[in-house]
Design an enzyme around this catalytic site. Structure first.
Site, mmCIF file in Angstrom:
data_model
loop_
_atom_site.group_PDB
_atom_site.id
_atom_site.type_symbol
_atom_site.label_atom_id
_atom_site.label_comp_id
_atom_site.label_asym_id
_atom_site.label_seq_id
_atom_site.Cartn_x
_atom_site.Cartn_y
_atom_site.Cartn_z
ATOM 1 N N HIS A 96 2.630 -15.557 -20.120
ATOM 2 C CA HIS A 96 1.978 -16.688 -20.784
ATOM 3 C C HIS A 96 0.605 -16.954 -20.191
ATOM 4 O O HIS A 96 0.089 -18.072 -20.280
ATOM 5 C CB HIS A 96 2.893 -17.917 -20.672
ATOM 6 C CG HIS A 96 4.238 -17.667 -21.270
ATOM 7 N ND1 HIS A 96 4.524 -17.930 -22.588
ATOM 8 C CD2 HIS A 96 5.350 -17.093 -20.740
ATOM 9 C CE1 HIS A 96 5.778 -17.563 -22.841
ATOM 10 N NE2 HIS A 96 6.304 -17.047 -21.738
ATOM 11 N N LYS A 101 -16.703 -9.298 9.320
ATOM 12 C CA LYS A 101 -16.328 -9.940 10.586
ATOM 13 C C LYS A 101 -17.556 -10.077 11.493
ATOM 14 O O LYS A 101 -17.756 -11.091 12.155
ATOM 15 C CB LYS A 101 -15.264 -9.109 11.315
ATOM 16 C CG LYS A 101 -13.871 -9.158 10.681
ATOM 17 C CD LYS A 101 -12.856 -8.412 11.559
ATOM 18 C CE LYS A 101 -11.511 -8.262 10.879
ATOM 19 N NZ LYS A 101 -10.530 -7.494 11.652
ATOM 20 N N GLU A 144 -7.747 -2.011 0.309
ATOM 21 C CA GLU A 144 -8.452 -1.757 1.571
ATOM 22 C C GLU A 144 -8.400 -0.286 1.966
ATOM 23 O O GLU A 144 -9.278 0.222 2.658
ATOM 24 C CB GLU A 144 -7.834 -2.612 2.685
ATOM 25 C CG GLU A 144 -8.869 -3.484 3.360
ATOM 26 C CD GLU A 144 -8.280 -4.429 4.390
ATOM 27 O OE1 GLU A 144 -8.442 -5.633 4.195
ATOM 28 O OE2 GLU A 144 -7.678 -3.983 5.373
HETATM 29 O O1 PA5 Z 1 -5.380 -3.729 7.334
HETATM 30 C C1 PA5 Z 1 -6.221 -4.073 8.137
HETATM 31 O O2 PA5 Z 1 -6.575 -3.339 9.083
HETATM 32 C C2 PA5 Z 1 -6.879 -5.436 8.052
HETATM 33 O O3 PA5 Z 1 -6.522 -6.116 6.902
HETATM 34 C C3 PA5 Z 1 -6.464 -6.282 9.262
HETATM 35 O O4 PA5 Z 1 -5.067 -6.411 9.283
HETATM 36 C C4 PA5 Z 1 -7.103 -7.661 9.225
HETATM 37 O O5 PA5 Z 1 -8.491 -7.562 9.098
HETATM 38 C C5 PA5 Z 1 -6.778 -8.416 10.523
HETATM 39 O O6 PA5 Z 1 -7.206 -7.669 11.627
HETATM 40 P P1 PA5 Z 1 -6.554 -7.874 13.037
HETATM 41 O O7 PA5 Z 1 -5.110 -7.538 12.945
HETATM 42 O O8 PA5 Z 1 -7.313 -6.947 13.933
HETATM 43 O O9 PA5 Z 1 -6.735 -9.305 13.407
#
Ligand code: PA5
Length: 452
Positions: free
Chosen positions: A308, A420, A287
C-alpha cells in the site's frame, strides 16, 4: 524437509519475457562464479573460517555468565553500521516483538536499547531510563576500528552516567580490534572485560563474531546453534553443484539483473521477524559493492505493508527493479465471523490471518509477473537460530561472490571512511586542519538557497 528454499521462476525470461534472465546467461555466469567459489574455499576469507568464529564462544559465554550476577535490567548497545545491524536483526527475529514492554515478554531478560544513531533526542530518552537503574545497566560498546566518532561520543556519555555506581567497570563490555584503536587502548587502561573482532572481518561481515554473538548470548540466544546453521550453509555451498547452489545462483541473478538495468534491488520480507534482515542486507550489498561506479541500490520494503506504499511503483514504474521476497508462513490467528451482516466479508470470516498473509504474498507475486517485473522468493520454513545463521552466511557468500564478478574489493569502504575523516575535522581533531578548511569553505561559499 528443506529449511530454506529459493524459487527463481519469476526472474526467468521464460516467465516474464525480455525483462527476465535467459537460462543460458544464468548458467554461464553461475559457472564463472562457481570457479571463483572453488578458489575461495581453498583459501577462505576470514568470515568463512569457522575455527576462528567458534574460538570466541568460550570467552563470550564466560563474560555473558559473569554479568548475570548484576541482575541486569537494561542492556545498552553502542555501535553503528556493521557493529549494530547484525544484533538488531537477530533480536528482531528471535525475541518477542514487544520485548521491552513488559516482564512477561522478556522472560527474565533485560530490556535492550541499540543506539545506532547520535540524535540527542533518542539518547536523552534512553539516558532517562538508564539513570533510574544505573547499577543494573550493562553497556556493550562495539567498534571494530575503535575510533568511530558516533560510538566514541556515546561511550563517553554513558561511561559518565555509570561511573558513579559500584563495579561499573565490570558492566561495560568492549568489543573491538584485538590490538589497534583507541577503544583497545581504553580497555588496557581502564580494565573493562573485552572481546575481539577477528582480524580481517569487517563490520558488515561480523555478525557471527563476538559483535553479534555476545549481545545475543546475554539475551539467552543459542549462539552455537546459530554458528551451526551458518557452518552447515558453508558446507552446502561448498558441495552443491552450481545449478542447484543457492549462493551461486543468487549471486548470478543479482549481478545479471544489475547489468540488465535492474539496478534497484528490493528485499521484501513477508515476515515481520525478518524485516530487520533487509536492513542488514541493505548495508551488506551497498557498502560492499558500491565502488568504482558499480553497485546495485538495495531497497527495504515490507510485505504486506508496502503493498500500500511501494507496489504501484514496482508494478507500473520504471523497469529498473528486481524484487527478492523473503517468505515465512508464521503463526495462525483465526478471523472470527464478528460482522456477519456484511455478506461481502464472508470471504474472510472463519479464515486465518496466516492464509490471508499468504494470499497477499501470492497476489503480489502474480501482479509482478503480469507486470513483467522480475522477482524471486526465498522461503524460510522455520525462523530460529539455525536458519538465521544459515541466512547470514548465505548472503555473506553471495556478496563476496558478486565482489569477484564486479572485480572490486567487497571488504573495504573508502567512502564511509572519508565521511568519518570530515566529521572529525569539523569537530577539531588535530592533524585534520586542511579538511576542516575545506568544509569551512563549503559553508562560506555563496549559497543557492530557497526557503519558506
Ligand atoms: O561494515 C563496516 O565496516 C562499517 O559499516 C562499520 O561497521 C561502521 O562504519 C562502524 O565502524 P566501527 O565498527 O569501526 O565503529
Amino acid at each position: 524437509m528443506k529449511k530454506i528454499e529459493m524459487d527463481i521462476t519469476g526472474v526467468l525470461s521464460r516467465t516474464i519475457g525480455e525483462h527476465g534472465i535467459e537460462e543460458k546467461d544464468l548458467y554461464d555466469t553461475s559457472m564463472r562464479l562457481d570457479d571463483f567459489k572453488k578458489k575461495v574455499y581453498k583459501s577462505p576469507y576470514p568470515f568463512m573460517d569457522f575455527g576462528l568464529l567458534k574460538s570466541h564462544i568460550g570467552e563470550i559465554k564466560k563474560i555473558a555468565d559473569s554479568v548475570k550476577r548484576f541482575k541486569i535490567k537494561n542492556l545498552v548497545i553502542l555501535g553503528i553500521g556493521g557493529s549494530s545491524l547484525g544484533t538488531e536483526t537477530i533480536f528482531h527475529a528471535l525475541l518477542h516483538p514487544f520485548h521491552n514492554l513488559d516482564t512477561k515478554n522478556r522472560e527474565g531478560k533485560p530490556r535492550y536499547f541499540i543506539l545506532d544513531n547520535i540524535d540527542p533526542h533518542k539518547i536523552n530518552k534512553v539516558l532517562e531510563i538508564v539513570e533510574k537503574d544505573r547499577d543494573k545497566t550493562l553497556l556493550i560498546v562495539i567498534s571494530k576500528s575503535g575510533e568511530t566518532p558516533e560510538t566514541m561520543s556515546q561511550f563517553m556519555l554513558f561511561k559518565e552516567v555509570l561511573r558513579s555506581t559500584k563495579n561499573y567497570t565490570e558492566r561495560i563490555v568492549v568489543i573491538t580490534d584485538s590490538k589497534k584503536g583507541m577503544l583497545r587502548e581504553i580497555v588496557k587502561k581502564e580494565g573493562y572485560p573485552s572481546l575481539s573482532v577477528p582480524e580481517g572481518i569487517g563490520g558488515r561481515f561480523s555478525v557471527l563474531t563476538p559483535v553479534g554473538l555476545f549481545p545475543s548470548s546475554v539475551m539467552g540466544i543459542d549462539i552455537e546453534e546459530m554458528l551451526r546453521g551458518a557452518e552447515d550453509m558453508y558446507g552446502y555451498i561448498k558441495k552443491t553443484p552450481y545449478r542447484k547452489n543457492m549462493a551461486v545462483i543468487l549471486a548470478a541473478i543479482l549481478y545479471l539483473m544489475d547489468i540488465q538495468g535492474k539496478k534497484m534491488h528490493v528485499m521484501m520480507p513477508y515476515c515481520e521477524r525478518l524485516s530487520a534482515f533487509s536492513d542488514w542486507f541493505r548495508q551488506l550489498e551497498a557498502e560492499s559493492l558500491g565502488k568504482a561506479g558499480n553497485g546495485p541500490t538495495p531497497i527495504k520494503s515490507i510485505g504486506v505493508t508496502d503493498q500500500h506504499s511501494q507496489l504501484q511503483l514496482y508494478i507500473d514504474g520504471p523497469k529498473d527493479k528486481c524484487i527478492t521476497f523473503l517468505y515465512h508462513g508464521g503463526e495462525k490467528r483465526g478471523i472470527p465471523d464478528s460482522i456477519p451482516y456484511i455478506t461481502d466479508l464472508e470471504y474472510l470470516a472463519g479464515k486465518d490471518m496466516k492464509d490471508l498473509f499468504y494470499a497477499e504474498f501470492l497476489g503480489t507475486r502474480r501482479s509482478l509477473i503480469e507486470a513483467r517485473t522480475p522477482s524471486l522468493t526465498i522461503t524460510v520454513h522455520e525462523i530460529n537460530e539455525y536458519t538465521l545463521g544459515a541466512m547470514f552466511f548465505l548472503y555473506e557468500m553471495v556478496i563476496a561472490l558478486m565482489g569477484h564478478i564486479y572485480n572490486i574489493n567487497a571488504f573495504d569502504q573508502p567512502g564511509v571512511e572519508l565521511g568519518k575523516i570530515y566529521t572529525k575535522a569539523v569537530m577539531g581533531k588535530k592533524g585534520l586542519e586542511k579538511q576542516k578548511k575545506t568544509i569551512e569553505k563549503d559553508l562560506t561559499t555563496k549559497k543557492h538557497l530557497i526557503g519558506f
